[in-house]
Scaffold this active site. Structure first.
Site, PDB file in Angstrom:
ATOM      1  N   SER A 132       0.859  -1.197   0.000  1.00 24.75           N
ATOM      2  CA  SER A 132       0.000   0.000   0.000  1.00 24.75           C
ATOM      3  C   SER A 132       0.884   1.232   0.000  1.00 24.75           C
ATOM      4  O   SER A 132       1.998   1.208   0.561  1.00 24.75           O
ATOM      5  CB  SER A 132      -0.888   0.036   1.247  1.00 24.75           C
ATOM      6  OG  SER A 132      -1.494   1.312   1.393  1.00 24.75           O
ATOM      7  N   TYR A 146      -1.663  -0.516  10.479  1.00 22.41           N
ATOM      8  CA  TYR A 146      -1.793  -0.890   9.058  1.00 22.41           C
ATOM      9  C   TYR A 146      -0.544  -0.466   8.291  1.00 22.41           C
ATOM     10  O   TYR A 146       0.019  -1.236   7.503  1.00 22.41           O
ATOM     11  CB  TYR A 146      -3.040  -0.235   8.469  1.00 22.41           C
ATOM     12  CG  TYR A 146      -3.295  -0.561   7.008  1.00 22.41           C
ATOM     13  CD1 TYR A 146      -3.740  -1.826   6.610  1.00 22.41           C
ATOM     14  CD2 TYR A 146      -3.101   0.393   6.012  1.00 22.41           C
ATOM     15  CE1 TYR A 146      -3.976  -2.128   5.273  1.00 22.41           C
ATOM     16  CE2 TYR A 146      -3.341   0.111   4.670  1.00 22.41           C
ATOM     17  CZ  TYR A 146      -3.781  -1.150   4.306  1.00 22.41           C
ATOM     18  OH  TYR A 146      -4.012  -1.438   2.971  1.00 22.41           O
TER      19      TYR A 146
HETATM   20  P1  NDP Z   1     -11.281  -6.270   0.246  1.00 18.93           P
HETATM   21  O1  NDP Z   1     -11.586  -6.234   1.697  1.00 18.93           O
HETATM   22  O2  NDP Z   1     -12.263  -5.693  -0.710  1.00 18.93           O
HETATM   23  O3  NDP Z   1     -10.934  -7.780  -0.199  1.00 18.93           O
HETATM   24  C1  NDP Z   1      -9.981  -8.488   0.560  1.00 18.93           C
HETATM   25  C2  NDP Z   1      -9.734  -9.826  -0.087  1.00 18.93           C
HETATM   26  O4  NDP Z   1      -8.749 -10.505   0.705  1.00 18.93           O
HETATM   27  C3  NDP Z   1     -10.969 -10.699  -0.119  1.00 18.93           C
HETATM   28  O5  NDP Z   1     -10.964 -11.514  -1.256  1.00 18.93           O
HETATM   29  C4  NDP Z   1     -10.804 -11.534   1.146  1.00 18.93           C
HETATM   30  O6  NDP Z   1     -11.412 -12.803   1.060  1.00 18.93           O
HETATM   31  C5  NDP Z   1      -9.307 -11.722   1.176  1.00 18.93           C
HETATM   32  N1  NDP Z   1      -8.859 -12.003   2.529  1.00 18.93           N
HETATM   33  C6  NDP Z   1      -8.908 -11.186   3.615  1.00 18.93           C
HETATM   34  N2  NDP Z   1      -8.459 -11.823   4.708  1.00 18.93           N
HETATM   35  C7  NDP Z   1      -8.108 -13.070   4.295  1.00 18.93           C
HETATM   36  C8  NDP Z   1      -7.574 -14.198   4.948  1.00 18.93           C
HETATM   37  N3  NDP Z   1      -7.337 -14.196   6.262  1.00 18.93           N
HETATM   38  N4  NDP Z   1      -7.321 -15.307   4.223  1.00 18.93           N
HETATM   39  C9  NDP Z   1      -7.586 -15.340   2.891  1.00 18.93           C
HETATM   40  N5  NDP Z   1      -8.111 -14.304   2.215  1.00 18.93           N
HETATM   41  C10 NDP Z   1      -8.365 -13.182   2.914  1.00 18.93           C
HETATM   42  O7  NDP Z   1      -9.881  -5.521   0.096  1.00 18.93           O
HETATM   43  P2  NDP Z   1      -9.154  -4.833  -1.147  1.00 18.93           P
HETATM   44  O8  NDP Z   1      -9.446  -5.550  -2.394  1.00 18.93           O
HETATM   45  O9  NDP Z   1      -9.406  -3.383  -1.072  1.00 18.93           O
HETATM   46  O10 NDP Z   1      -7.637  -5.060  -0.699  1.00 18.93           O
HETATM   47  C11 NDP Z   1      -6.804  -6.047  -1.259  1.00 18.93           C
HETATM   48  C12 NDP Z   1      -5.358  -5.721  -0.870  1.00 18.93           C
HETATM   49  O11 NDP Z   1      -5.026  -4.416  -1.339  1.00 18.93           O
HETATM   50  C13 NDP Z   1      -5.096  -5.727   0.632  1.00 18.93           C
HETATM   51  O12 NDP Z   1      -3.820  -6.266   0.884  1.00 18.93           O
HETATM   52  C14 NDP Z   1      -5.129  -4.243   0.975  1.00 18.93           C
HETATM   53  O13 NDP Z   1      -4.381  -3.954   2.133  1.00 18.93           O
HETATM   54  C15 NDP Z   1      -4.513  -3.653  -0.275  1.00 18.93           C
HETATM   55  N6  NDP Z   1      -4.814  -2.248  -0.492  1.00 18.93           N
HETATM   56  C16 NDP Z   1      -6.094  -1.807  -0.702  1.00 18.93           C
HETATM   57  C17 NDP Z   1      -6.349  -0.474  -0.920  1.00 18.93           C
HETATM   58  C18 NDP Z   1      -7.723   0.061  -1.148  1.00 18.93           C
HETATM   59  O14 NDP Z   1      -7.879   1.305  -1.136  1.00 18.93           O
HETATM   60  N7  NDP Z   1      -8.720  -0.770  -1.403  1.00 18.93           N
HETATM   61  C19 NDP Z   1      -5.260   0.529  -0.946  1.00 18.93           C
HETATM   62  C20 NDP Z   1      -3.951  -0.047  -0.732  1.00 18.93           C
HETATM   63  C21 NDP Z   1      -3.754  -1.379  -0.519  1.00 18.93           C
HETATM   64  P3  NDP Z   1     -12.745 -13.196   1.904  1.00 18.93           P
HETATM   65  O15 NDP Z   1     -13.728 -12.100   1.743  1.00 18.93           O
HETATM   66  O16 NDP Z   1     -13.152 -14.494   1.277  1.00 18.93           O
HETATM   67  O17 NDP Z   1     -12.310 -13.358   3.320  1.00 18.93           O
END
Ligand code: NDP
Length: 237
Positions: A132, A146
């Site tokens: 991020s 975070y």
């Molecule tokens: P979402 O919350 O929309 O999606 C998160 C995804 O990660 C889901 O598919 C979820 O699966 C999966 N996930 C979460 N925890 C687990 C776990 N313990 N084991 C397996 N899968 C897991 O998040 P984003 O798409 O926004 O974020 C994705 C990545 O991008 C993250 O690393 C986040 O920190 C990073 N990021 C996001 C930003 C943003 O503005 N959106 C900005 C910068 C970085 P499920 O629902 O099935 O648990």
């Protein structure tokens, strides 16, 4: 569009948001794609039937299950380590177990998954960790833990790039800025504040992040390693 035909690809955390966009992008490029999820079974099954990707329930916080799942995919060409969570708030009142679980998912899991992937990976493979821009810049209160997790990814990427470079394996982080997803909706309560920090005042779309991953994973990405690829609309500028 890069061609991933015959590439063996794993996306950790692919059921929603940025991870789902990765699954769609690599599957539409012809890759043999598998992805993990934790809680969103319906979304995972819908994405699997939409794209032909294989879905497997694996909680990234469960180290042994995670390592077994990565090993179970055999010789990967590409791994995208996307699963992440966000715990924000006053550090004096946040629950310590919630913070530690975030560290498990955002820091411990990427390290163990990347190393296990490299153990079995084909030469010239690609390891991409979703960090991020908050690893570089945390311009508001409440995000210390975070930011800690995303800064940790930076050190890991630099080090592992050196460990695996002799096999042509590249290790990079993609550092999104605000990106429309369940974690950070474009119309959420923090949106205006975040846009205030940006040169281009909108959330990114998840497919814009996935396209950068496709470039890094594709043939033109062979010399990109040990880097943080920031895609943030100028949030960190
Ligand atoms: P979402 O919350 O929309 O999606 C998160 C995804 O990660 C889901 O598919 C979820 O699966 C999966 N996930 C979460 N925890 C687990 C776990 N313990 N084991 C397996 N899968 C897991 O998040 P984003 O798409 O926004 O974020 C994705 C990545 O991008 C993250 O690393 C986040 O920190 C990073 N990021 C996001 C930003 C943003 O503005 N959106 C900005 C910068 C970085 P499920 O629902 O099935 O648990």
């Amino acid at each position: 569009m890069s061609n991933f035909t015959s590439s063996n690809i794993l996306v950790l955390g692919g059921s929603r948001g940025i991870g789902a966009a990765m699954v769609r992008r690599f599957a539409s490029g012809g890759g043999k794609v598998a992805f993990t999820y934790a809680g969103s079974r319906e979304a995972a099954e819908a994405l699997a039937s939409e794209t032909g990707a294989a879905a497997e329930r694996v909680d990234s916080a469960d180290r042994d299950a995670l390592i077994a799942a990565v090993a179970g995919r055999g010789a990967l060409d590409i791994i995208v380590i996307n699963a992440g969570t966000l715990v924000m708030g006053d550090p004096l009142t946040l629950d310590a177990d919630d913070i530690d679980r975030m560290i498990d998912i955002n820091v411990r899991a990427p390290y163990h998954a990347a190393v296990e992937a490299a153990r079995h990976m084909n030469d010239n493979g690609r390891i991409i960790v979703i960090g991020s821009v908050n690893g570089d810049r945390m311009p508001f209160a409440g995000g210390a833990a975070y930011a800690l997790t995303k800064s940790a990814v930076q050190g890991m990427v630099r080090g592992l790039a050196r460990d695996f470079g002799d096999r042509g394996i590249t290790v990079n982080s993609i550092q999104p800025g605000p990106t429309d997803s369940d974690m950070n909706p474009a119309d959420g309560p923090m949106a205006d504040t975040m846009h205030g920090f940006m040169a281009i005042k909108r959330h990114a779309r998840a497919d814009e992040i996935a396209e950068l991953a496709a470039y890094i994973a594709g043939p033109h990405g062979a010399m990109i390693t040990g880097t943080m690829q920031t895609i943030d609309g100028g949030f960190g500028a």
